[in-house]
Enzyme design. Structure first.
Site, PDB file in Angstrom:
ATOM      1  N   ILE A 168       0.879  -1.071   0.056  1.00  0.00           N
ATOM      2  CA  ILE A 168       0.178  -0.025   0.018  1.00  0.00           C
ATOM      3  C   ILE A 168       0.935   1.402  -0.163  1.00  0.00           C
ATOM      4  O   ILE A 168       1.962   1.302   0.840  1.00  0.00           O
ATOM      5  CB  ILE A 168      -1.143  -0.116   1.145  1.00  0.00           C
ATOM      6  CG1 ILE A 168      -2.119   1.042   0.895  1.00  0.00           C
ATOM      7  CG2 ILE A 168      -0.126  -0.030   2.513  1.00  0.00           C
ATOM      8  CD1 ILE A 168      -3.113   1.210   2.155  1.00  0.00           C
TER       9      ILE A 168
ATOM     10  N   TYR B   9      -2.297   2.039  10.777  1.00  0.00           N
ATOM     11  CA  TYR B   9      -2.795   0.880  10.945  1.00  0.00           C
ATOM     12  C   TYR B   9      -3.465   0.661  12.429  1.00  0.00           C
ATOM     13  O   TYR B   9      -4.763   0.084  12.390  1.00  0.00           O
ATOM     14  CB  TYR B   9      -1.736  -0.345  10.578  1.00  0.00           C
ATOM     15  CG  TYR B   9      -1.177  -0.305   9.391  1.00  0.00           C
ATOM     16  CD1 TYR B   9      -1.990  -0.212   8.288  1.00  0.00           C
ATOM     17  CD2 TYR B   9      -0.081  -0.637   9.162  1.00  0.00           C
ATOM     18  CE1 TYR B   9      -1.333  -0.335   6.880  1.00  0.00           C
ATOM     19  CE2 TYR B   9       0.764  -0.742   7.844  1.00  0.00           C
ATOM     20  CZ  TYR B   9       0.056  -0.423   6.758  1.00  0.00           C
ATOM     21  OH  TYR B   9       0.680  -0.220   5.449  1.00  0.00           O
TER      22      TYR B   9
ATOM     23  N   ASN C 138       8.869   1.715  10.628  1.00  0.00           N
ATOM     24  CA  ASN C 138       7.782   2.835  10.063  1.00  0.00           C
ATOM     25  C   ASN C 138       6.616   2.876  11.158  1.00  0.00           C
ATOM     26  O   ASN C 138       5.579   2.276  10.991  1.00  0.00           O
ATOM     27  CB  ASN C 138       7.305   2.041   8.902  1.00  0.00           C
ATOM     28  CG  ASN C 138       6.676   3.129   8.037  1.00  0.00           C
ATOM     29  OD1 ASN C 138       6.272   4.067   8.523  1.00  0.00           O
ATOM     30  ND2 ASN C 138       6.173   2.561   6.923  1.00  0.00           N
TER      31      ASN C 138
ATOM     32  N   GLU D 177       2.508  -6.957   6.793  1.00  0.00           N
ATOM     33  CA  GLU D 177       3.674  -6.792   7.520  1.00  0.00           C
ATOM     34  C   GLU D 177       4.046  -5.094   7.335  1.00  0.00           C
ATOM     35  O   GLU D 177       3.697  -4.612   6.235  1.00  0.00           O
ATOM     36  CB  GLU D 177       4.756  -7.555   6.889  1.00  0.00           C
ATOM     37  CG  GLU D 177       4.675  -9.107   7.279  1.00  0.00           C
ATOM     38  CD  GLU D 177       3.876  -9.727   5.976  1.00  0.00           C
ATOM     39  OE1 GLU D 177       3.448 -10.838   6.391  1.00  0.00           O
ATOM     40  OE2 GLU D 177       3.436  -9.201   5.215  1.00  0.00           O
TER      41      GLU D 177
ATOM     42  N   VAL E 157       1.165   5.532  -0.874  1.00  0.00           N
ATOM     43  CA  VAL E 157       0.552   6.900  -1.214  1.00  0.00           C
ATOM     44  C   VAL E 157       1.821   7.661  -1.737  1.00  0.00           C
ATOM     45  O   VAL E 157       2.739   7.614  -1.000  1.00  0.00           O
ATOM     46  CB  VAL E 157      -0.028   7.664   0.120  1.00  0.00           C
ATOM     47  CG1 VAL E 157      -0.664   9.111  -0.294  1.00  0.00           C
ATOM     48  CG2 VAL E 157      -1.200   6.727   0.708  1.00  0.00           C
TER      49      VAL E 157
END
Length: 155
Positions: free
Chosen positions: A77, A123, A116, A111, A79
């Site tokens: 994912i 999340y 991060n 994962e 952006v």
């Protein structure tokens, strides 16, 4: 008083082979260890769920997910760097959750690099919980590896 701003439609579109060059450019700007063309082509050939979030002709972000038995695994994912911090990852995670529920998945898994923390906060705000660690999961440069935190969302 009239607004001079044109409204922009934000929508999801399937990530197709003809979009891979644009997506790889975003990937290279977003990550030190990006997916390459082959990673994306393999995902598409495998029939994975791959969607782009688009405003007019601009790709804001994208995600790739693999469906398994009673679960969906988020593989990527992203952006685009210039659109980060605007809530687009939450929009994509919501879309992924809806898609997974529509396929009767019981769990969403992912994962994330242990370093991060920004992504982990996103999340967790979406309801994911930390369930474990994969040692040396990600490349970290100079022959080193970085652990991954495994996160899950019960659907």
């Amino acid at each position: 008083m009239r607004s001079t701003h044109a409204s922009v439609e934000v929508r999801f579109e399937p990530l197709l082979a003809e979009h891979i060059d644009a997506v790889v450019l975003i990937e290279q700007r977003a990550y030190a260890h990006p997916w390459n063309r082959t990673n994306f082509l393999d995902a598409l050939q495998s029939g994975y769920q791959a969607q782009m979030l688009v405003a007019d002709a601009t790709v804001l972000g994208y995600f790739v997910a693999m469906q398994g038995v009673d679960e969906v695994h988020l593989l990527n994912i992203t952006v685009a760097p210039e659109y980060q911090g605007q809530g687009w990852s939450r929009v994509m995670l919501d879309a992924l959750t809806l898609w997974a529920r529509g396929r009767a998945a019981q769990w969403l898994w992912l994962e994330v690099r242990v370093g991060n923390t920004r992504a982990m906060r996103v999340y967790e705000a979406q309801g994911y919980t930390r369930v474990g660690v994969r040692k040396d999961y990600y490349p970290a440069g100079h022959g080193k590896r970085e652990d991954a935190v495994v996160m899950g969302l019960r659907l």
